[in-house]
Write a protein that holds these residues in place. Sequence first.
Motif, PDB file in Angstrom:
ATOM      1  N   ARG A 338      -3.105  -4.186   3.478  1.00  0.00           N
ATOM      2  CA  ARG A 338      -3.166  -3.091   3.175  1.00  0.00           C
ATOM      3  C   ARG A 338      -3.509  -2.298   4.540  1.00  0.00           C
ATOM      4  O   ARG A 338      -4.152  -3.093   5.354  1.00  0.00           O
ATOM      5  N   ILE A 339      -3.258  -1.174   4.900  1.00  0.00           N
ATOM      6  CA  ILE A 339      -3.586  -0.306   6.145  1.00  0.00           C
ATOM      7  C   ILE A 339      -4.789   0.628   5.625  1.00  0.00           C
ATOM      8  O   ILE A 339      -4.281   1.096   4.393  1.00  0.00           O
ATOM      9  N   PHE A 358      -4.411   3.254   2.104  1.00  0.00           N
ATOM     10  CA  PHE A 358      -3.384   4.200   1.755  1.00  0.00           C
ATOM     11  C   PHE A 358      -1.899   3.796   2.025  1.00  0.00           C
ATOM     12  O   PHE A 358      -0.833   4.428   1.916  1.00  0.00           O
ATOM     13  N   PHE A 359      -1.933   2.538   2.633  1.00  0.00           N
ATOM     14  CA  PHE A 359      -0.547   2.063   2.963  1.00  0.00           C
ATOM     15  C   PHE A 359      -0.347   0.619   2.970  1.00  0.00           C
ATOM     16  O   PHE A 359      -1.253  -0.055   3.055  1.00  0.00           O
ATOM     17  N   ASN A 364       5.827  -1.625   2.920  1.00  0.00           N
ATOM     18  CA  ASN A 364       6.291  -0.666   3.982  1.00  0.00           C
ATOM     19  C   ASN A 364       6.165   0.826   3.377  1.00  0.00           C
ATOM     20  O   ASN A 364       6.950   1.732   3.480  1.00  0.00           O
ATOM     21  N   LEU A 365       5.390   0.987   2.306  1.00  0.00           N
ATOM     22  CA  LEU A 365       5.377   2.172   1.603  1.00  0.00           C
ATOM     23  C   LEU A 365       3.649   2.562   1.687  1.00  0.00           C
ATOM     24  O   LEU A 365       2.995   1.780   1.431  1.00  0.00           O
ATOM     25  N   HIS A 366       3.687   3.826   1.475  1.00  0.00           N
ATOM     26  CA  HIS A 366       2.317   4.551   1.025  1.00  0.00           C
ATOM     27  C   HIS A 366       2.022   3.976  -0.539  1.00  0.00           C
ATOM     28  O   HIS A 366       2.828   4.086  -1.219  1.00  0.00           O
ATOM     29  N   ILE A 367       0.662   3.867  -0.477  1.00  0.00           N
ATOM     30  CA  ILE A 367       0.039   3.596  -2.108  1.00  0.00           C
ATOM     31  C   ILE A 367      -0.982   4.653  -2.362  1.00  0.00           C
ATOM     32  O   ILE A 367      -1.602   5.456  -1.504  1.00  0.00           O
ATOM     33  N   PRO A 368      -1.439   4.447  -3.829  1.00  0.00           N
ATOM     34  CA  PRO A 368      -2.642   5.578  -3.814  1.00  0.00           C
ATOM     35  C   PRO A 368      -3.753   5.132  -3.243  1.00  0.00           C
ATOM     36  O   PRO A 368      -3.788   3.675  -3.086  1.00  0.00           O
ATOM     37  N   THR A 369      -4.575   6.056  -2.587  1.00  0.00           N
ATOM     38  CA  THR A 369      -5.364   5.744  -1.952  1.00  0.00           C
ATOM     39  C   THR A 369      -6.460   5.024  -2.663  1.00  0.00           C
ATOM     40  O   THR A 369      -6.981   5.275  -3.796  1.00  0.00           O
ATOM     41  N   GLN A 370      -7.254   4.443  -1.794  1.00  0.00           N
ATOM     42  CA  GLN A 370      -8.740   3.669  -2.818  1.00  0.00           C
ATOM     43  C   GLN A 370      -9.640   3.587  -1.744  1.00  0.00           C
ATOM     44  O   GLN A 370      -9.431   3.007  -0.461  1.00  0.00           O
ATOM     45  N   LEU A 371     -10.776   3.673  -2.166  1.00  0.00           N
ATOM     46  CA  LEU A 371     -11.856   3.699  -1.263  1.00  0.00           C
ATOM     47  C   LEU A 371     -12.568   2.193  -1.458  1.00  0.00           C
ATOM     48  O   LEU A 371     -12.885   1.771  -2.554  1.00  0.00           O
ATOM     49  N   ASN A 396       3.612   5.063  12.781  1.00  0.00           N
ATOM     50  CA  ASN A 396       3.821   6.593  12.586  1.00  0.00           C
ATOM     51  C   ASN A 396       2.777   7.193  11.503  1.00  0.00           C
ATOM     52  O   ASN A 396       3.452   7.911  10.627  1.00  0.00           O
ATOM     53  N   LEU A 397       1.483   6.977  11.507  1.00  0.00           N
ATOM     54  CA  LEU A 397       0.686   7.404  10.590  1.00  0.00           C
ATOM     55  C   LEU A 397      -0.441   8.136  11.178  1.00  0.00           C
ATOM     56  O   LEU A 397      -0.857   8.023  12.230  1.00  0.00           O
ATOM     57  N   ASP A 398      -0.894   9.149  10.359  1.00  0.00           N
ATOM     58  CA  ASP A 398      -1.865   9.824  11.200  1.00  0.00           C
ATOM     59  C   ASP A 398      -3.230   9.727  10.446  1.00  0.00           C
ATOM     60  O   ASP A 398      -3.535  10.112   9.013  1.00  0.00           O
TER      61      ASP A 398
END
Length: 407
Positions: A338-339, A358-359, A364-371, A396-398
């Motif tokens: 994960r990124i 989050f990625f 190569n897709l966004h995923i539900p965010t996890q802390l 290409n991510l912010d």
Amino acid sequence: MIKKIPVERLRPGMFLHNLNSGWMSHPFLRNRFLVTEESMVEKIIGAGIHELYIDTSRGLDDADAPTEAEVNQQLMEEMQAAVSSEAPYRCTTVAEELPNARRLRARATRIIRSVMQDAKMGKAINLEEVNQLVGEIIESILRNDSALMLLLRVRAQNDYTLVHSVAVSAMMVTFCYALNCDRATLHQAGVGGLLHDIGKVRVPVEILNKPGRYTEYEYDVMKRHPKHGLEILQMLEGIPHEALDVALNHHERLDGSGYPHGQGRETISRMARMAAIADVYDAITSDRCYHTAMPPTAALKKMWEWSRHHFDPDLMRAFMTAIGIYPVGTLVKLESGRIAVVVEPHEHEVLKPKVRAFFSTHSNLHIPTQLIDLSRPFGAGGGDRIVGYEDPRKWNLDPTRYLSDAP
């Protein structure tokens, strides 16, 4: 293949891939070229370059030289071994301090713009206002040093000198705090950082903002700004001696390759050595008209490599401990693939911050965010680890979009 060699082993027929120095601090128009004659080798040595990278696919090889990948792995291992496991105490979270830090950033930028304008017009600088601002910076840093530093990494190119001055001030305060300096020293360092580039008001704007390489004359003009800064600040009653020292000597290097006087390690003060580190770190992590910003961890790795000759290694260890090898806002890759973005430093372990994933590099897709708290085991909000840093441009991510309170 890219390999690293000491400059003494450079010979004609090798292809230079990277001179391993600042873009403005060598006499060549390009960083990459074929070495065709011995005089070019002598010119590189004369520029104070100690180590460099060659491309063996485009020129002669050095069988005993380590590869770039091997060098990078060793540097990261050295950095992780060098930093202390004990980070500075923070009494608030990044999210709690961000609103205060946001107001302070705006106010600080207004004040330093006014200070620069007064200096340019030959007017007296309002030192009382500078002292008050530095006091506010200290208070924000003591509450949480990451919040203001995160906001100061977000800037426009045309605001570089202004925000750079505030950022170096905040870093100098953070640096001193990590070294357990007293409040007076924190203040002196903060003033020195805020005014370290005041001499640039006497550099012609066409040179200051030139997008290409300086001519020899232009570089000589630029190198006068530390002396100009000393002259301006000496006119101020009550200016700390440390601020004069920082303004004059923040471009000096331990191997004597710096300016304006080419001092060596025996004569450069600790405060000036600290300022050199803070100044270069902020410069190379910022977008400029001639330079693309490096990710914070990459910048620290490069500076750790340079510290063998340019910077004080002990102070580099303290600096990396203070700001973290993976500062808040840094994009990292986790062992799980994960990124994630670093959202909060750990209070005791600088290599195990809280991150928000989050990625997925697998899909190569966004995923539900996890802390994720990397200091905790699996099942308790953790169970992953950082395996490296990432450049947001590659994906290409912010990363700031995924902070709990994005700037």
